[in-house]
Design a protein around this motif. Structure first.
Motif, short mmCIF file in Angstrom:
data_model
loop_
_atom_site.label_atom_id
_atom_site.label_comp_id
_atom_site.label_asym_id
_atom_site.label_seq_id
_atom_site.Cartn_x
_atom_site.Cartn_y
_atom_site.Cartn_z
N ALA A 1 -57.74 -25.26 -71.16
CA ALA A 1 -57.30 -24.10 -71.67
C ALA A 1 -58.01 -22.89 -70.71
CB ALA A 1 -58.27 -23.80 -73.23
N SER A 2 -57.51 -21.79 -70.70
CA SER A 2 -57.82 -20.86 -69.68
C SER A 2 -59.30 -20.28 -69.98
CB SER A 2 -57.03 -19.70 -69.54
OG SER A 2 -56.68 -18.98 -70.94
N ALA A 3 -60.14 -20.49 -69.29
CA ALA A 3 -61.49 -20.06 -69.64
C ALA A 3 -61.65 -18.65 -69.13
CB ALA A 3 -62.58 -20.94 -68.61
N PRO A 4 -62.38 -17.91 -70.08
CA PRO A 4 -62.57 -16.48 -69.75
C PRO A 4 -63.40 -16.43 -68.60
CG PRO A 4 -63.41 -17.06 -71.78
CD PRO A 4 -63.10 -18.30 -71.29
N ARG A 5 -62.81 -15.20 -67.74
CA ARG A 5 -63.30 -14.75 -66.48
C ARG A 5 -64.62 -13.74 -66.80
NH1 ARG A 5 -58.48 -13.16 -65.50
NH2 ARG A 5 -59.17 -11.13 -64.87
N ALA A 6 -65.57 -14.16 -66.02
CA ALA A 6 -67.08 -13.38 -66.13
C ALA A 6 -66.95 -12.00 -65.42
CB ALA A 6 -68.22 -14.23 -66.16
N GLU A 7 -65.99 -12.06 -64.60
CA GLU A 7 -66.01 -10.94 -63.72
C GLU A 7 -65.63 -9.71 -64.26
OE1 GLU A 7 -63.43 -13.50 -62.61
OE2 GLU A 7 -64.87 -14.60 -61.83
N VAL A 8 -66.34 -8.57 -63.99
CA VAL A 8 -65.96 -7.36 -64.60
C VAL A 8 -66.08 -6.31 -63.19
CG1 VAL A 8 -66.66 -7.78 -66.90
CG2 VAL A 8 -68.46 -6.92 -65.12
N SER A 9 -65.36 -5.21 -63.54
CA SER A 9 -65.62 -4.09 -62.43
C SER A 9 -66.72 -3.30 -62.72
CB SER A 9 -64.33 -3.21 -62.67
OG SER A 9 -64.28 -2.32 -63.85
N PRO A 10 -67.27 -2.51 -61.93
CA PRO A 10 -68.25 -1.93 -62.28
C PRO A 10 -68.36 -0.79 -63.39
CG PRO A 10 -68.04 -1.75 -60.04
CD PRO A 10 -66.82 -2.23 -60.52
N THR A 11 -66.99 -0.08 -63.41
CA THR A 11 -67.04 0.64 -64.63
C THR A 11 -66.93 -0.03 -65.80
OG1 THR A 11 -65.33 2.16 -63.22
CG2 THR A 11 -64.94 2.06 -65.75
N TRP B 1 -61.69 -12.08 -72.91
CA TRP B 1 -62.89 -13.06 -73.29
C TRP B 1 -62.62 -13.79 -74.80
CZ3 TRP B 1 -67.55 -9.39 -71.46
CH2 TRP B 1 -67.65 -9.46 -70.21
N HIS B 2 -61.39 -13.47 -75.47
CA HIS B 2 -61.19 -13.75 -76.29
C HIS B 2 -62.16 -13.53 -77.68
CE1 HIS B 2 -58.00 -16.13 -74.08
NE2 HIS B 2 -59.24 -16.57 -73.55
N VAL B 3 -62.54 -12.25 -77.91
CA VAL B 3 -63.55 -11.82 -78.88
C VAL B 3 -62.65 -10.79 -79.88
CG1 VAL B 3 -65.50 -12.35 -77.47
CG2 VAL B 3 -64.39 -10.26 -77.44
N PRO B 4 -63.03 -10.61 -81.08
CA PRO B 4 -62.31 -9.85 -81.92
C PRO B 4 -62.79 -8.52 -82.19
CG PRO B 4 -63.90 -11.40 -83.34
CD PRO B 4 -63.86 -11.75 -81.69
N ASN B 5 -64.13 -8.18 -81.61
CA ASN B 5 -64.51 -6.99 -81.73
C ASN B 5 -65.76 -6.28 -80.72
OD1 ASN B 5 -67.14 -8.18 -82.62
ND2 ASN B 5 -66.12 -8.28 -84.64
N ARG B 6 -66.17 -5.25 -80.88
CA ARG B 6 -67.24 -4.70 -79.89
C ARG B 6 -68.47 -5.67 -79.84
NH1 ARG B 6 -68.13 1.70 -78.73
NH2 ARG B 6 -65.84 1.50 -78.86
N THR B 7 -68.91 -5.96 -80.92
CA THR B 7 -70.12 -6.82 -81.17
C THR B 7 -70.09 -7.89 -80.45
OG1 THR B 7 -70.72 -5.77 -83.24
CG2 THR B 7 -72.06 -7.69 -82.74
N ALA B 8 -68.93 -8.76 -80.67
CA ALA B 8 -68.91 -10.07 -79.96
C ALA B 8 -68.69 -9.89 -78.45
CB ALA B 8 -67.40 -10.75 -80.77
N LEU B 9 -68.06 -8.69 -78.11
CA LEU B 9 -67.65 -8.42 -76.75
C LEU B 9 -69.04 -8.28 -76.02
CD1 LEU B 9 -65.43 -7.77 -74.61
CD2 LEU B 9 -65.69 -5.54 -75.25
N VAL B 10 -70.02 -7.34 -76.71
CA VAL B 10 -71.48 -7.27 -75.94
C VAL B 10 -72.11 -8.55 -75.86
CG1 VAL B 10 -73.57 -6.12 -76.65
CG2 VAL B 10 -71.58 -4.67 -76.52
N GLY B 11 -72.09 -9.44 -76.94
CA GLY B 11 -72.62 -10.74 -77.02
C GLY B 11 -71.95 -11.62 -76.07
N ARG B 12 -70.82 -11.60 -75.81
CA ARG B 12 -70.23 -12.21 -74.34
C ARG B 12 -70.78 -11.87 -73.21
NH1 ARG B 12 -65.56 -15.88 -75.16
NH2 ARG B 12 -66.59 -16.02 -77.16
N ALA B 13 -70.92 -10.53 -73.05
CA ALA B 13 -71.41 -10.01 -71.81
C ALA B 13 -72.68 -10.27 -71.39
CB ALA B 13 -71.34 -8.42 -72.04
#
Length: 105
Positions: free
Chosen positions: A25-35, A74-86
């Protein structure tokens, strides 16, 4: 095969298949742009989309675009989960307030 008339011949069939290992399964990539990192830090502070846009210099639609892209990646449903994943991926520095992006080498 049978030589007797009226008797159904036995059929021997051999199939050979090459078993391919299942694709991971494609693993989420942790790379993000500076923005994206700055947007995530602002979201972690609890800023609204409009506040993030003013800080970053983007329209609200631009902020939502980046958040939606990261959520899908990152396969997350909302902003809270997005911050947790970050935080889990090390994109944001843990144990620092206000939240800030991690330094990338």
């Amino acid at each position: 095969m049978s030589d007797t008339p009226g008797e159904q011949p036995n059929l021997l069939l051999s199939l050979r298949t090459r078993a391919e290992p299942p694709a991971p399964a494609s693993a989420p990539r942790a790379e993000v742009s500076p923005t994206e990192a700055r947007i995530l830090a602002a979201a972690a502070r609890g800023d609204t989309t409009a506040q993030i846009g003013r800080e970053i210099g983007l329209a609200a639609d631009g902020v939502n675009y980046h958040l939606a892209r990261l959520s899908r990646r990152w396969h997350v449903p909302n902003r809270t989960a997005l911050v947790g994943r970050a935080y889990a991926f090390g994109v944001l520095v843990a144990e620092v307030w206000p939240p800030e992006p991690a330094r990338r080498t």
